[in-house]
Scaffold this active site. Structure first.
Site, PDB file in Angstrom:
ATOM      1  N   ASP A 211       0.824  -1.197   0.000  1.00 35.78           N
ATOM      2  CA  ASP A 211       0.000   0.000   0.000  1.00 35.78           C
ATOM      3  C   ASP A 211       0.868   1.261   0.000  1.00 35.78           C
ATOM      4  O   ASP A 211       1.875   1.341   0.713  1.00 35.78           O
ATOM      5  CB  ASP A 211      -0.891  -0.014   1.247  1.00 35.78           C
ATOM      6  CG  ASP A 211      -1.885   1.126   1.280  1.00 35.78           C
ATOM      7  OD1 ASP A 211      -2.758   1.156   0.394  1.00 35.78           O
ATOM      8  OD2 ASP A 211      -1.793   1.961   2.191  1.00 35.78           O
ATOM      9  N   GLU A 268       1.530  -0.662  -5.152  1.00 34.50           N
ATOM     10  CA  GLU A 268       0.548   0.376  -5.421  1.00 34.50           C
ATOM     11  C   GLU A 268       1.326   1.685  -5.446  1.00 34.50           C
ATOM     12  O   GLU A 268       1.703   2.219  -4.413  1.00 34.50           O
ATOM     13  CB  GLU A 268      -0.523   0.442  -4.330  1.00 34.50           C
ATOM     14  CG  GLU A 268      -1.574   1.509  -4.656  1.00 34.50           C
ATOM     15  CD  GLU A 268      -2.241   2.121  -3.434  1.00 34.50           C
ATOM     16  OE1 GLU A 268      -3.399   2.545  -3.553  1.00 34.50           O
ATOM     17  OE2 GLU A 268      -1.608   2.206  -2.371  1.00 34.50           O
TER      18      GLU A 268
END
Length: 544
Positions: A211, A268
């Site tokens: 993330d 990401e």
């Protein structure tokens, strides 16, 4: 404790052409009736995912968390939140997934923790300048009395990116106030995350989706940004995309390479241009990076072709596969998004007062065509739960039911991401459409969910579910994920190419395209006989 899928010698790594299914745990399946999905619910429904023919699942966070940002505010990186079950439940889920031939990727959140993490609680209790505070981004404020934030950075979720504590210092949170950013220049942070990675790798997971992979390192001096408008070049503020970040993932890659089997790291990374995303998948860093440039494209032949060309070039230059995606838990579902007029900025979301609207019939046609185009491209592909059912973005969520912190932090100016996170439907006539047996749902499900329920689509050749199953099956049979493309000219309103022995044509224009002589349709997104009409994709092979 290890429980991994064996890899035969000489095979190319599975992740290079894998189709991976994203599970958003709180919205997938609820085994307890609490209204929130859980790990046992996932285990109970894994057969559905296996039946799609995908290679792996990716789970959004299930760690201990106050759930201020749906689990992306982690208070303990090595335990399961009771909301989702226990470590034993995770182990059972992992074992069943592996037995079904599914690999398991889990999230990790290195940019920030929860403010309830023991480290941050220790930082609050310690004095300015202490080792405890140095694990986060604490700074003195500006002005004579330090009452002004250290700089002008805004939070991605709206409002300022700084919060002041009782002794007068400020701490940085690029997201919500409850998500303080780590100081990755402190070696203790890297050591802690190495322990986290090893904990789950030893348990048998097959990889991590990282993330905010582009956000861990902040620039020296924390300079002001020139504009507060994150919708103008919205993913390139000064706190993202610094070169020093790559040293973190080189260390992680060395850890991964020390384990048996093909474990995968997926970034990401919302950075521009595409060449900067490709830096995250150089040979000594990660394996995959989500192709957000492709995801952000409108339904336009020229733009999509350019995005495909640029992606294949940029990732190919570093020896990595492109990784395609149309929807996830942070974006408006592509069934709705690709037909919206006008297109809203990323992250704003949709609500009852949004000016954008999508025609339901056109949205279904385009979603089918877009999916077939994506699955025909070489490389990896990610599918977000519910897109195989043709789910639309949910607009009509009451204000008092919204959970995304973006909604509160922008005083309702941005609806945020709740519309793509509504629990998915399994059985049309069951409580909560089969999400559980109690009828409870942490976000309200719309009445039209019944028509999308899985039990109404199984065996229906015209359904979205059966299209996904057949497209994924043929993708493997035809070797599309491991192929290479050669462009074919069918005019400016088409995206057309050959991938191995398969010709792929998507018609974006109003004028029909004749099916080429000597080719047989293997799969079509809609009814096609002699011509390919607007918003249709076909896969064709040579007639035998």
């Amino acid at each position: 404790m290890t429980n991994t899928i064996a890899v035969e010698s000489g095979q190319q790594p599975w992740w290079r052409d894998a189709v991976i299914y994203q599970i958003y745990p709180r919205s997938f399946a609820d085994s307890t009736g609490s209204g929130v999905g859980d790990l046992r619910g996932i285990t109970d429904r894994l057969d559905h995912i296996a039946a799609l023919g995908v290679d792996a699942v990716w789970l959004s966070p299930f760690y201990k968390s106050p759930q201020n940002d749906a689990g992306y505010d982690v208070s303990d990186y090595t335990d399961v939140d009771p909301l989702f079950g226990t470590l034993a439940d995770f182990d059972a889920m992992l074992e069943k997934a592996h037995a079904l031939g599914l690999r398991v990727i889990i999230d990790t959140v290195p940019n920030h923790s929860s403010d309830q993490h023991e480290w941050f609680q220790a930082a609050l209790a310690a004095a300015p300048g202490s080792p405890e505070r140095d694990r986060y981004m604490f700074r003195d404020g500006k002005g004579a009395d330090g009452s002004e934030p250290p700089n002008n950075w805004p939070s991605i979720f709206g409002g300022p990116a700084w919060t002041r504590v009782d002794d007068g210092q400020w701490y940085l949170h690029i997201f919500d106030t409850s998500q303080p950013d780590f100081n990755w220049r402190n070696p203790a942070v890297g050591d802690m995350f190495e322990d986290v990675l090893r904990f789950w790798l030893d348990r048998g997971v097959d990889g991590f989706r990282v993330d905010v992979a582009h956000g861990c390192i902040k620039p020296e001096g924390l300079p002001d940004m020139e504009t507060h408008d994150l919708h103008v070049g919205e993913m390139d503020p000064p706190y993202f995309g610094h070169d020093e970040t790559h040293e973190i993932y080189r260390r992680w890659r060395r850890i991964f390479d020390s384990y048996e089997g093909d474990r995968v790291l997926c970034a990401e990374a919302w950075v521009h241009p595409i060449e900067n995303i490709a830096k995250y998948v150089r040979p000594d860093e990660m394996h995959q990076a989500f192709n957000f440039g492709y995801l952000e494209q409108e339904w336009d032949a020229r733009g999509l072709r350019a995005a495909i060309e640029e992606s294949l070039q940029a990732f190919g230059n570093v020896g990595a596969p492109a990784t395609w995606v149309l929807s996830n838990h942070d974006t408006i579902r592509h069934r709705t998004r690709l037909s919206l007029e006008p297109k809203p900025p990323h992250g704003r979301g949709l609500g009852p007062d949004s000016p954008e609207h999508a025609d339901p019939k056109r949205s279904r046609i385009r979603a089918r065509a877009a999916t077939m185009l994506m699955l025909a491209l070489p490389g990896g592909a990610y599918i977000y739960q519910g897109e195989e059912l043709g789910l639309t973005e949910v607009r009509d969520i009451p204000d008092d039911a919204r959970e995304d912190p973006t909604f509160a932090r922008t005083q309702g100016e941005q609806y945020g991401r709740d519309g793509c996170r509504v629990p998915i439907p399994w059985e049309a006539d069951a409580p909560a459409y089969g999400f559980n047996n109690s009828g409870r749902s942490w976000l309200p499900q719309p009445a039209e969910w019944a028509e999308f329920a899985r039990d109404r689509q199984i065996g229906d050749d015209g359904s979205m579910l059966e299209l996904y199953r057949e497209a994924i099956r043929l993708r493997s049979v035809l070797g599309l994920g491991s192929g290479a493309i050669e462009w074919v000219d069918f005019g400016p309103s088409a995206v057309a190419f050959r991938n191995g022995q398969t010709t792929v044509i998507t018609n974006f224009g109003a004028e029909p395209i004749e099916v080429p002589a000597g080719l047989t349709i293997q799969l079509a997104s809609g009814h096609v006989e002699s011509t390919i009409t607007a918003d249709q994709t076909v896969w064709l092979t040579a007639t035998e």
